[in-house]
Design a protein around this motif. Structure first.
Motif, short mmCIF file in Angstrom:
data_model
loop_
_atom_site.label_atom_id
_atom_site.label_comp_id
_atom_site.label_asym_id
_atom_site.label_seq_id
_atom_site.Cartn_x
_atom_site.Cartn_y
_atom_site.Cartn_z
N THR A 147 16.72 41.95 32.03
CA THR A 147 16.74 42.83 33.19
C THR A 147 16.27 42.09 34.42
O THR A 147 15.30 41.33 34.35
CB THR A 147 15.85 44.07 32.96
N THR A 148 16.95 42.30 35.53
CA THR A 148 16.58 41.68 36.79
C THR A 148 16.52 42.72 37.89
O THR A 148 17.09 43.80 37.79
CB THR A 148 17.58 40.58 37.20
N SER A 149 15.81 42.37 38.95
CA SER A 149 15.71 43.22 40.12
C SER A 149 15.75 42.34 41.36
O SER A 149 15.20 41.23 41.35
CB SER A 149 14.43 44.04 40.09
N TYR A 150 16.38 42.84 42.43
CA TYR A 150 16.53 42.07 43.65
C TYR A 150 16.21 42.91 44.87
O TYR A 150 16.47 44.11 44.90
CB TYR A 150 17.96 41.55 43.80
N ALA A 151 15.66 42.25 45.87
CA ALA A 151 15.52 42.88 47.17
C ALA A 151 16.90 43.13 47.76
O ALA A 151 17.83 42.35 47.55
CB ALA A 151 14.69 42.01 48.11
N ASP A 152 17.04 44.22 48.51
CA ASP A 152 18.33 44.53 49.11
C ASP A 152 18.85 43.40 49.99
O ASP A 152 20.05 43.17 50.07
CB ASP A 152 18.23 45.82 49.93
N SER A 153 17.95 42.69 50.63
CA SER A 153 18.34 41.64 51.55
C SER A 153 19.00 40.44 50.88
O SER A 153 19.69 39.66 51.55
CB SER A 153 17.13 41.17 52.36
N VAL A 154 18.79 40.28 49.58
CA VAL A 154 19.35 39.13 48.87
C VAL A 154 20.33 39.53 47.79
O VAL A 154 20.97 38.65 47.19
CB VAL A 154 18.25 38.24 48.27
N LYS A 155 20.47 40.79 47.53
CA LYS A 155 21.36 41.27 46.46
C LYS A 155 22.79 40.79 46.71
O LYS A 155 23.32 40.92 47.81
CB LYS A 155 21.29 42.79 46.38
N GLY A 156 23.38 40.24 45.67
CA GLY A 156 24.72 39.72 45.78
C GLY A 156 24.79 38.27 46.21
O GLY A 156 25.86 37.64 46.09
N ARG A 157 23.69 37.73 46.70
CA ARG A 157 23.65 36.33 47.13
C ARG A 157 22.74 35.47 46.25
O ARG A 157 23.02 34.30 46.02
CB ARG A 157 23.18 36.22 48.58
N GLN B 63 18.87 30.90 42.14
CA GLN B 63 20.07 30.38 42.77
C GLN B 63 20.32 31.16 44.05
O GLN B 63 20.47 32.37 44.01
CB GLN B 63 21.27 30.50 41.83
N MET B 64 20.36 30.46 45.17
CA MET B 64 20.52 31.09 46.47
C MET B 64 21.83 30.62 47.08
O MET B 64 22.00 29.44 47.37
CB MET B 64 19.34 30.73 47.39
N ASN B 65 22.74 31.55 47.27
CA ASN B 65 24.03 31.26 47.87
C ASN B 65 24.15 31.96 49.21
O ASN B 65 23.42 32.91 49.51
CB ASN B 65 25.17 31.72 46.95
N SER B 66 25.09 31.50 50.01
CA SER B 66 25.36 32.10 51.32
C SER B 66 24.08 32.29 52.12
O SER B 66 23.80 33.36 52.67
CB SER B 66 26.08 33.45 51.14
N LEU B 67 23.30 31.24 52.20
CA LEU B 67 22.01 31.32 52.86
C LEU B 67 22.15 31.64 54.34
O LEU B 67 23.09 31.20 55.00
CB LEU B 67 21.24 30.02 52.68
N LYS B 68 21.20 32.41 54.83
CA LYS B 68 21.16 32.83 56.22
C LYS B 68 19.87 32.34 56.86
O LYS B 68 18.87 32.12 56.16
CB LYS B 68 21.20 34.36 56.31
#
Length: 122
Positions: free
Chosen positions: A57-67, A82-87
């Motif tokens: 099970t994982t959980s993500y902050a909305d700001s990074v979800k999907g990335r 793993q961090m993709n599409s960094l801003k």
């Protein structure tokens, strides 16, 4: 829980990817939930991602979800981010941490690494 040591940070451009690693050393590493947090200058430390002891099970902050994707390898005593599409907004010191229970609450984490700097230029 043993020491936690982060690595993999650096200076990248917007849209690039990085993989952060967190190395543990305690024999009970596989019994702890793990989390990634970040802290930008002048801001509070905030939750990024968490994973249960077994990795199911994982959980993500909305700001990074999907990335961002958190994962772990208990045999190697490692957790990854793993961090993709960094801003540019992702620029912060990133910390890994261990907790006896799966949670997104920063104050619940008992053991922390020293952090690794991620800087994203526009």
């Amino acid at each position: 829980q043993g020491q936690l040591v982060e690595s993999g940070g650096g200076l990248v451009q917007a849209g690039d990817s990085l993989r952060l690693s967190c190395a543990g050393s305690g024999r009970t590493f596989g019994t702890y939930a793990m989390g990634w947090f970040r802290q930008a200058p002048g801001k509070e430390r905030e939750f990024v991602a968490a994973i249960t002891w077994g990795g199911s099970t994982t959980s993500y902050a909305d700001s990074v979800k999907g990335r961002f994707t958190i994962s772990r390898d208990n045999a190697k005593k490692m957790v990854y981010l793993q961090m993709n599409s960094l801003k540019p907004e992702d620029t912060a010191v990133y910390y890994c941490a261990a907790c006896k229970a799966f949670t997104v609450v920063v104050r619940s984490y008992e053991n922390w690494g020293q952090g690794t700097q991620v800087t994203v230029s526009s």
